[in-house]
Motif scaffolding. Structure first.
Motif, PDB file in Angstrom:
ATOM      1  N   ASN A 194       0.805  -1.230   0.000  1.00 35.06           N
ATOM      2  CA  ASN A 194       0.000   0.000   0.000  1.00 35.06           C
ATOM      3  C   ASN A 194       0.844   1.289   0.000  1.00 35.06           C
ATOM      4  N   ILE A 195       1.951   1.285  -0.723  1.00 32.97           N
ATOM      5  CA  ILE A 195       2.770   2.485  -0.895  1.00 32.97           C
ATOM      6  C   ILE A 195       2.454   3.091  -2.261  1.00 32.97           C
ATOM      7  N   ALA A 196       2.155   4.379  -2.276  1.00 31.43           N
ATOM      8  CA  ALA A 196       1.790   5.065  -3.511  1.00 31.43           C
ATOM      9  C   ALA A 196       3.012   5.275  -4.401  1.00 31.43           C
ATOM     10  N   VAL A 197       2.804   5.052  -5.721  1.00 31.37           N
ATOM     11  CA  VAL A 197       3.852   5.267  -6.723  1.00 31.37           C
ATOM     12  C   VAL A 197       3.230   5.974  -7.917  1.00 31.37           C
ATOM     13  N   ALA A 198       3.782   7.125  -8.284  1.00 33.21           N
ATOM     14  CA  ALA A 198       3.303   7.854  -9.459  1.00 33.21           C
ATOM     15  C   ALA A 198       4.383   7.813 -10.527  1.00 33.21           C
ATOM     16  N   THR A 199       3.974   7.613 -11.776  1.00 36.44           N
ATOM     17  CA  THR A 199       4.902   7.635 -12.898  1.00 36.44           C
ATOM     18  C   THR A 199       4.371   8.618 -13.938  1.00 36.44           C
ATOM     19  N   PHE A 200       5.303   9.326 -14.569  1.00 41.09           N
ATOM     20  CA  PHE A 200       4.957  10.260 -15.636  1.00 41.09           C
ATOM     21  C   PHE A 200       6.214  10.614 -16.406  1.00 41.09           C
ATOM     22  N   ASN A 201       6.052  11.291 -17.517  1.00 39.91           N
ATOM     23  CA  ASN A 201       7.172  11.745 -18.338  1.00 39.91           C
ATOM     24  C   ASN A 201       7.161  13.257 -18.390  1.00 39.91           C
ATOM     25  N   ILE A 202       8.360  13.847 -18.489  1.00 33.76           N
ATOM     26  CA  ILE A 202       8.443  15.281 -18.723  1.00 33.76           C
ATOM     27  C   ILE A 202       9.282  15.539 -19.969  1.00 33.76           C
ATOM     28  N   ALA A 203       8.954  16.611 -20.652  1.00 35.98           N
ATOM     29  CA  ALA A 203       9.713  17.071 -21.817  1.00 35.98           C
ATOM     30  C   ALA A 203      10.591  18.223 -21.362  1.00 35.98           C
ATOM     31  N   VAL A 204      11.904  18.086 -21.573  1.00 41.54           N
ATOM     32  CA  VAL A 204      12.873  19.097 -21.162  1.00 41.54           C
ATOM     33  C   VAL A 204      13.542  19.657 -22.413  1.00 41.54           C
ATOM     34  N   ASN A 205      13.414  20.960 -22.623  1.00 40.75           N
ATOM     35  CA  ASN A 205      14.041  21.597 -23.781  1.00 40.75           C
ATOM     36  C   ASN A 205      15.547  21.675 -23.600  1.00 40.75           C
ATOM     37  N   ARG A 206      16.278  21.398 -24.669  1.00 42.32           N
ATOM     38  CA  ARG A 206      17.725  21.575 -24.634  1.00 42.32           C
ATOM     39  C   ARG A 206      18.029  23.066 -24.777  1.00 42.32           C
ATOM     40  N   PRO A 207      19.122  23.535 -24.160  1.00 44.97           N
ATOM     41  CA  PRO A 207      19.407  24.977 -24.152  1.00 44.97           C
ATOM     42  C   PRO A 207      20.016  25.502 -25.450  1.00 44.97           C
ATOM     43  N   PHE A 208      20.122  24.663 -26.466  1.00 46.37           N
ATOM     44  CA  PHE A 208      20.731  25.102 -27.719  1.00 46.37           C
ATOM     45  C   PHE A 208      19.944  24.524 -28.891  1.00 46.37           C
ATOM     46  N   VAL A 210      14.284  18.321 -27.833  1.00 46.99           N
ATOM     47  CA  VAL A 210      13.647  18.052 -26.541  1.00 46.99           C
ATOM     48  C   VAL A 210      14.060  16.660 -26.074  1.00 46.99           C
ATOM     49  N   ASP A 211      14.321  16.518 -24.788  1.00 47.63           N
ATOM     50  CA  ASP A 211      14.566  15.213 -24.175  1.00 47.63           C
ATOM     51  C   ASP A 211      13.332  14.828 -23.366  1.00 47.63           C
ATOM     52  N   PHE A 212      12.944  13.554 -23.459  1.00 51.55           N
ATOM     53  CA  PHE A 212      11.806  13.038 -22.706  1.00 51.55           C
ATOM     54  C   PHE A 212      12.338  12.149 -21.588  1.00 51.55           C
ATOM     55  N   ILE A 213      12.026  12.516 -20.352  1.00 53.65           N
ATOM     56  CA  ILE A 213      12.572  11.856 -19.172  1.00 53.65           C
ATOM     57  C   ILE A 213      11.452  11.154 -18.406  1.00 53.65           C
ATOM     58  N   ASN A 214      11.670   9.868 -18.076  1.00 52.75           N
ATOM     59  CA  ASN A 214      10.725   9.112 -17.243  1.00 52.75           C
ATOM     60  C   ASN A 214      10.974   9.452 -15.779  1.00 52.75           C
ATOM     61  N   ILE A 215       9.888   9.705 -15.038  1.00 57.94           N
ATOM     62  CA  ILE A 215       9.977  10.090 -13.633  1.00 57.94           C
ATOM     63  C   ILE A 215       9.152   9.116 -12.794  1.00 57.94           C
ATOM     64  N   VAL A 216       9.695   8.728 -11.628  1.00 54.76           N
ATOM     65  CA  VAL A 216       8.980   7.901 -10.656  1.00 54.76           C
ATOM     66  C   VAL A 216       9.022   8.622  -9.314  1.00 54.76           C
ATOM     67  N   VAL A 217       7.854   8.769  -8.682  1.00 56.83           N
ATOM     68  CA  VAL A 217       7.747   9.458  -7.393  1.00 56.83           C
ATOM     69  C   VAL A 217       7.008   8.538  -6.423  1.00 56.83           C
ATOM     70  N   TRP A 218       7.442   8.539  -5.162  1.00 58.28           N
ATOM     71  CA  TRP A 218       6.906   7.618  -4.164  1.00 58.28           C
ATOM     72  C   TRP A 218       6.135   8.337  -3.053  1.00 58.28           C
ATOM     73  N   ARG A 219       5.285   7.594  -2.402  1.00 63.09           N
ATOM     74  CA  ARG A 219       4.560   7.935  -1.177  1.00 63.09           C
ATOM     75  C   ARG A 219       3.678   9.181  -1.311  1.00 63.09           C
TER      76      ARG A 219
END
Length: 79
Positions: free
Chosen positions: A22-36, A45-54
């Motif tokens: 019963n521990i909460a886990v959220a997953t999502f992706n973010i788009a991060v623009n490159r500075p050049f 753009v880089d697409f990064i997988n994110i995992v967040v807990w509780r």
């Protein structure tokens, strides 16, 4: 030291699930623009997988949707 700071936008709504203990886990992706720009002049753009807990996982599901801008502090883990 393995520490990263990312600022980007959610590419879709976060998915929330719970583990067997019963521990909460959220997953999502973010788009991060490159500075050049690339050779053609387009920004990449880089697409990064994110995992967040509780509790943070539950807050993300309740308050963020696709297109929300987020700043993330964490660590990189490859599988």
């Amino acid at each position: 030291m393995n520490k990263v700071f990312l600022i980007g936008r959610l590419t879709r709504d976060p998915e929330l699930r719970y583990t067997g203990s019963n521990i909460a886990v959220a997953t999502f992706n973010i788009a991060v623009n490159r500075p050049f720009a690339n050779q053609v002049g387009e920004r990449e753009v880089d697409f990064i997988n994110i995992v967040v807990w509780r509790r943070q996982a539950e807050n993300i599901k309740n308050y963020l949707t696709q297109g929300s801008q987020v700043a993330i502090e964490g660590r990189i883990q490859t599988r």
